[in-house]
Design an enzyme around this catalytic site. Structure first.
Site, PDB file in Angstrom:
ATOM      1  N   HIS A  34      88.623   9.352 -66.052  1.00  0.00           N
ATOM      2  CA  HIS A  34      88.705  10.778 -65.713  1.00  0.00           C
ATOM      3  C   HIS A  34      89.357  11.492 -66.894  1.00  0.00           C
ATOM      4  O   HIS A  34      89.705  10.858 -67.912  1.00  0.00           O
ATOM      5  CB  HIS A  34      89.488  10.980 -64.411  1.00  0.00           C
ATOM      6  CG  HIS A  34      90.797  10.244 -64.379  1.00  0.00           C
ATOM      7  ND1 HIS A  34      91.867  10.608 -65.169  1.00  0.00           N
ATOM      8  CD2 HIS A  34      91.203   9.149 -63.696  1.00  0.00           C
ATOM      9  CE1 HIS A  34      92.870   9.784 -64.950  1.00  0.00           C
ATOM     10  NE2 HIS A  34      92.499   8.883 -64.074  1.00  0.00           N
ATOM     11  N   HIS A  37      92.391   9.952 -68.615  1.00  0.00           N
ATOM     12  CA  HIS A  37      92.131   8.887 -69.597  1.00  0.00           C
ATOM     13  C   HIS A  37      91.684   9.502 -70.931  1.00  0.00           C
ATOM     14  O   HIS A  37      92.067   9.029 -72.001  1.00  0.00           O
ATOM     15  CB  HIS A  37      91.004   7.968 -69.119  1.00  0.00           C
ATOM     16  CG  HIS A  37      91.345   7.126 -67.936  1.00  0.00           C
ATOM     17  ND1 HIS A  37      90.778   7.313 -66.700  1.00  0.00           N
ATOM     18  CD2 HIS A  37      92.192   6.077 -67.816  1.00  0.00           C
ATOM     19  CE1 HIS A  37      91.252   6.409 -65.852  1.00  0.00           C
ATOM     20  NE2 HIS A  37      92.114   5.653 -66.505  1.00  0.00           N
ATOM     21  N   GLN A  61      96.571  -8.265 -61.873  1.00  0.00           N
ATOM     22  CA  GLN A  61      97.556  -7.254 -61.478  1.00  0.00           C
ATOM     23  C   GLN A  61      97.309  -6.722 -60.069  1.00  0.00           C
ATOM     24  O   GLN A  61      97.982  -5.801 -59.627  1.00  0.00           O
ATOM     25  CB  GLN A  61      97.611  -6.111 -62.492  1.00  0.00           C
ATOM     26  CG  GLN A  61      96.367  -5.246 -62.563  1.00  0.00           C
ATOM     27  CD  GLN A  61      96.456  -4.260 -63.713  1.00  0.00           C
ATOM     28  OE1 GLN A  61      96.265  -4.622 -64.856  1.00  0.00           O
ATOM     29  NE2 GLN A  61      96.734  -2.990 -63.414  1.00  0.00           N
ATOM     30  N   ARG A 189      92.201   6.372 -58.306  1.00  0.00           N
ATOM     31  CA  ARG A 189      92.313   6.127 -56.860  1.00  0.00           C
ATOM     32  C   ARG A 189      92.200   7.410 -56.044  1.00  0.00           C
ATOM     33  O   ARG A 189      92.076   7.335 -54.817  1.00  0.00           O
ATOM     34  CB  ARG A 189      93.594   5.368 -56.543  1.00  0.00           C
ATOM     35  CG  ARG A 189      93.534   3.913 -57.024  1.00  0.00           C
ATOM     36  CD  ARG A 189      94.645   3.055 -56.475  1.00  0.00           C
ATOM     37  NE  ARG A 189      94.427   1.646 -56.721  1.00  0.00           N
ATOM     38  CZ  ARG A 189      94.967   0.949 -57.725  1.00  0.00           C
ATOM     39  NH1 ARG A 189      95.769   1.550 -58.587  1.00  0.00           N
ATOM     40  NH2 ARG A 189      94.711  -0.342 -57.870  1.00  0.00           N
TER      41      ARG A 189
HETATM   42  O1  PAF Z   1      96.959   1.529 -66.280  1.00  0.00           O
HETATM   43  C1  PAF Z   1      95.972   0.775 -66.207  1.00  0.00           C
HETATM   44  O2  PAF Z   1      94.837   1.207 -66.084  1.00  0.00           O
HETATM   45  C2  PAF Z   1      96.204  -0.733 -66.249  1.00  0.00           C
HETATM   46  O3  PAF Z   1      97.355  -1.091 -65.576  1.00  0.00           O
HETATM   47  C3  PAF Z   1      96.177  -1.306 -67.672  1.00  0.00           C
HETATM   48  C4  PAF Z   1      97.332  -0.763 -68.502  1.00  0.00           C
HETATM   49  C5  PAF Z   1      94.865  -0.983 -68.330  1.00  0.00           C
HETATM   50  C6  PAF Z   1      96.324  -2.833 -67.632  1.00  0.00           C
HETATM   51  O4  PAF Z   1      95.276  -3.424 -66.937  1.00  0.00           O
END
Ligand code: PAF
Length: 285
Positions: A34, A37, A61, A189
């Site tokens: 989006h 970014h 994660q 999200r």
């Molecule tokens: O912020 C994110 O999108 C993720 O946590 C990252 C830093 C790309 C690590 O996977």
């Protein structure tokens, strides 16, 4: 713009750029890009000669029962957006390329002091997954600078600490949060919100801003935390935390601390939203 999937191909490209003494900027992302970014990409481009954006939905994660399977994967649309910005390389590895022996971490990078509080207390192992994958990306790309958004404030602090403690030769560039007109912080999200919820979601930022005003007026931290949580819950959120912390290390502040951040995480429907506001107290005034 090259779209590379193999680690060796990224290394070959980076080696060539290094030979030309070019500075390299990295923006790690999980895709579904989006405007927020794109802001990170522009910030990195301003500080580097060549830009790499990584797009990788990192399984390590996500906790059990979280949205790893359903996380939006939109590589073609993402690449179209990045092409318009003049990004040089998109690195979009497969899970097998990043974790050839499977995504259970045998070696992990952990920043326990920062990673087990706030979001880390609700998402066990989340920041180990983040720190580990970001270390891998740094080792693959070897960037001079890497941009991270302040919306993910705890993540930013974890990465800064990791870079400092492990001597990664990279400068971390913190980038301000981009917001919708309503004040809602941009996030992948947000796509989980219904139209009605999206309207209501702005209450999160409004509550954080009012918390900041209350702190500036001298209200005790604990009272502001209770007030913020109650206001969110009364507005239909299910609040994980609403917390006043020291900006530098996310420890609980004393009355002598001036550089603070108020952080919140709260569920609205299927979306877990996080946001924060920073503030400086003037203890003399
Ligand atoms: O912020 C994110 O999108 C993720 O946590 C990252 C830093 C790309 C690590 O996977």
């Amino acid at each position: 713009m090259d779209i590379l999937h193999r680690i060796e191909d990224v290394r070959t490209q980076v080696r060539q750029w290094r030979g030309e003494r070019l500075r390299i900027g990295l923006v790690p992302t999980m895709g579904n890009l989006h405007q927020g970014h794109l802001q990170l990409v522009k910030a990195a481009q301003d500080e580097a000669d060549r830009g790499i954006v990584s797009i990788f939905v990192n399984p390590t994660q996500f906790g059990v029962g979280e949205d790893y399977e359903t996380y939006p994967r939109t590589l073609d649309e993402d690449c179209a957006k990045l092409r318009t910005l003049g990004v040089d390389v998109v690195f979009a590895p497969s899970v097998a390329a990043m974790y050839p022996d499977g995504p259970e971490l045998r070696t992990r990078v952990s920043v326990p002091e920062l990673a087990n509080t706030l979001c880390g207390a609700w998402r066990e192992g989340h920041f180990d997954g983040v720190a580990t994958v970001v270390s891998k990306l740094f080792n693959i790309v070897g960037p001079d600078v890497a941009a991270f958004g302040k919306k993910d404030y705890q993540q930013l602090r974890v990465i800064e600490r990791m870079v400092r403690d492990l001597n990664f030769p990279v400068r971390i560039l913190p980038v301000e949060t981009l917001r919708e007109e309503s004040g809602l912080a941009m996030s992948s999200r947000n796509g989980y919100l219904t139209v009605e919820e999206k309207g209501r979601a702005a209450v999160l930022y409004q509550t954080l801003c009012e918390a900041r005003e209350r702190l500036l007026r001298g209200e005790p931290f604990a009272e502001v935390e209770v007030w913020g949580r109650d206001r969110l819950n009364a507005s239909g959120f299910r609040t994980d935390y609403f917390s006043v912390r020291r900006a530098e290390d996310l420890k609980e502040p004393t009355t002598k601390d001036t550089e603070l951040v108020v952080l919140a995480a709260a569920w609205l429907g299927k979306a877990r939203l996080i946001d924060n506001v920073e503030l400086s107290l003037n203890l003399d005034g």
